[in-house]
Enzyme design. Sequence first.
Site, PDB file in Angstrom:
ATOM      1  N   ARG A   1       0.874  -1.182   0.000  1.00  0.00           N
ATOM      2  CA  ARG A   1       0.000   0.000   0.000  1.00  0.00           C
ATOM      3  C   ARG A   1       0.910   1.230   0.000  1.00  0.00           C
ATOM      4  NH1 ARG A   1      -4.065  -0.586   4.938  1.00  0.00           N
ATOM      5  NH2 ARG A   1      -4.851   1.394   4.100  1.00  0.00           N
ATOM      6  N   HIS A   2       0.389   2.355  -0.432  1.00  0.00           N
ATOM      7  CA  HIS A   2       1.090   3.636  -0.287  1.00  0.00           C
ATOM      8  C   HIS A   2       1.394   3.866   1.200  1.00  0.00           C
ATOM      9  CE1 HIS A   2      -2.648   5.167   1.362  1.00  0.00           C
ATOM     10  NE2 HIS A   2      -3.238   4.462   0.400  1.00  0.00           N
TER      11      HIS A   2
ATOM     12  N   ASN B   1      -5.506   9.123   5.653  1.00  0.00           N
ATOM     13  CA  ASN B   1      -5.457   7.996   6.606  1.00  0.00           C
ATOM     14  C   ASN B   1      -5.461   8.547   8.028  1.00  0.00           C
ATOM     15  OD1 ASN B   1      -3.116   6.149   4.530  1.00  0.00           O
ATOM     16  ND2 ASN B   1      -5.324   5.851   4.713  1.00  0.00           N
TER      17      ASN B   1
ATOM     18  N   ARG C   1      -0.467   9.578  -3.698  1.00  0.00           N
ATOM     19  CA  ARG C   1       0.128   8.861  -2.570  1.00  0.00           C
ATOM     20  C   ARG C   1       0.922   7.624  -2.975  1.00  0.00           C
ATOM     21  NH1 ARG C   1      -5.423   8.558  -2.600  1.00  0.00           N
ATOM     22  NH2 ARG C   1      -6.549   6.670  -1.976  1.00  0.00           N
TER      23      ARG C   1
ATOM     24  N   GLU D   1      -7.562   3.514  -6.214  1.00  0.00           N
ATOM     25  CA  GLU D   1      -8.385   2.968  -5.130  1.00  0.00           C
ATOM     26  C   GLU D   1      -9.858   2.859  -5.541  1.00  0.00           C
ATOM     27  OE1 GLU D   1      -8.785   1.002  -3.043  1.00  0.00           O
ATOM     28  OE2 GLU D   1      -8.331   1.717  -1.024  1.00  0.00           O
TER      29      GLU D   1
ATOM     30  N   HIS E   1      -3.340   0.373  -3.424  1.00  0.00           N
ATOM     31  CA  HIS E   1      -4.255   0.765  -2.346  1.00  0.00           C
ATOM     32  C   HIS E   1      -4.862  -0.470  -1.698  1.00  0.00           C
ATOM     33  CE1 HIS E   1      -4.169   4.882  -4.029  1.00  0.00           C
ATOM     34  NE2 HIS E   1      -3.994   4.223  -5.161  1.00  0.00           N
TER      35      HIS E   1
HETATM   36  O1  G3H Z   1     -12.164   2.822   0.390  1.00  0.00           O
HETATM   37  C1  G3H Z   1     -11.109   2.253   0.316  1.00  0.00           C
HETATM   38  C2  G3H Z   1     -10.552   1.430   1.380  1.00  0.00           C
HETATM   39  O2  G3H Z   1      -9.176   1.246   1.245  1.00  0.00           O
HETATM   40  C3  G3H Z   1     -11.216   0.101   1.371  1.00  0.00           C
HETATM   41  O3  G3H Z   1     -11.484  -0.238   2.676  1.00  0.00           O
HETATM   42  O4  G3H Z   1     -13.280  -1.626   1.685  1.00  0.00           O
HETATM   43  O5  G3H Z   1     -12.430  -2.062   4.031  1.00  0.00           O
HETATM   44  O6  G3H Z   1     -13.828  -0.030   3.516  1.00  0.00           O
HETATM   45  P1  G3H Z   1     -12.825  -1.019   2.995  1.00  0.00           P
END
Ligand code: G3H
Length: 192
Positions: free
Chosen positions: A8-9, A15, A59, A79, A144
């Site tokens: 990941r970045h 964040n 990022r 992402e 991402h």
């Molecule tokens: O929205 C992008 C996030 O990196 C994804 O996390 O799917 O667990 O909410 P999540």
Amino acid sequence: PKRIWFSRHGESQFNLEDKIGGDADLSPRGQMYADALPELIEKHLGDRPLTVWTSSMKRTIQTARHLQYPKKHWKALDELNTGVCDGMTYQEIEEQYPEDFARRDEDKFNYRYRGGESYRDLVLRLEPVIMELERHENILIIAHQATIRCMYAYFMNLEHDELPYARIPLHTVIELVPRAYGCEEKFYKVNI
Ligand code: G3H
């Protein structure tokens, strides 16, 4: 055998504020991760050639900044598009879109953000990346959480209901080595 590395970045300003989406810069800690990455990669790469792929977002490009290898930026690695929820915290989403929040919890793989994407959409978007990844030698992909989950799930044969919960921690390089029966995996954490 060839190696695939995922990262990941580094930690971004978003964040730190628990916000999703956006195109934020790295935080100071995220920049420290970018500083530490070349040494970690060299250590595990040995004298193999390497290509670095990033998304088109600031990022991931900033995270790859100090890596001296050929690079390619893919929009397909961006992402998960969270549509109207872009820039919100999960708490804000729960307050403003409680039904959506609950539906996502019910079926995270298929839930599509309003005006955005689902994990299922992402799997399709990433198909050309995976095709090229299969053809290539050693690649480091800086992307991402959601896009790495999809690629990781492809190589580790995760089911659709497991994929959106795969643990892809920050500041960690995941190494996959394809073997006859599935991939060998290692996690290299950078302590910063
Ligand atoms: O929205 C992008 C996030 O990196 C994804 O996390 O799917 O667990 O909410 P999540």
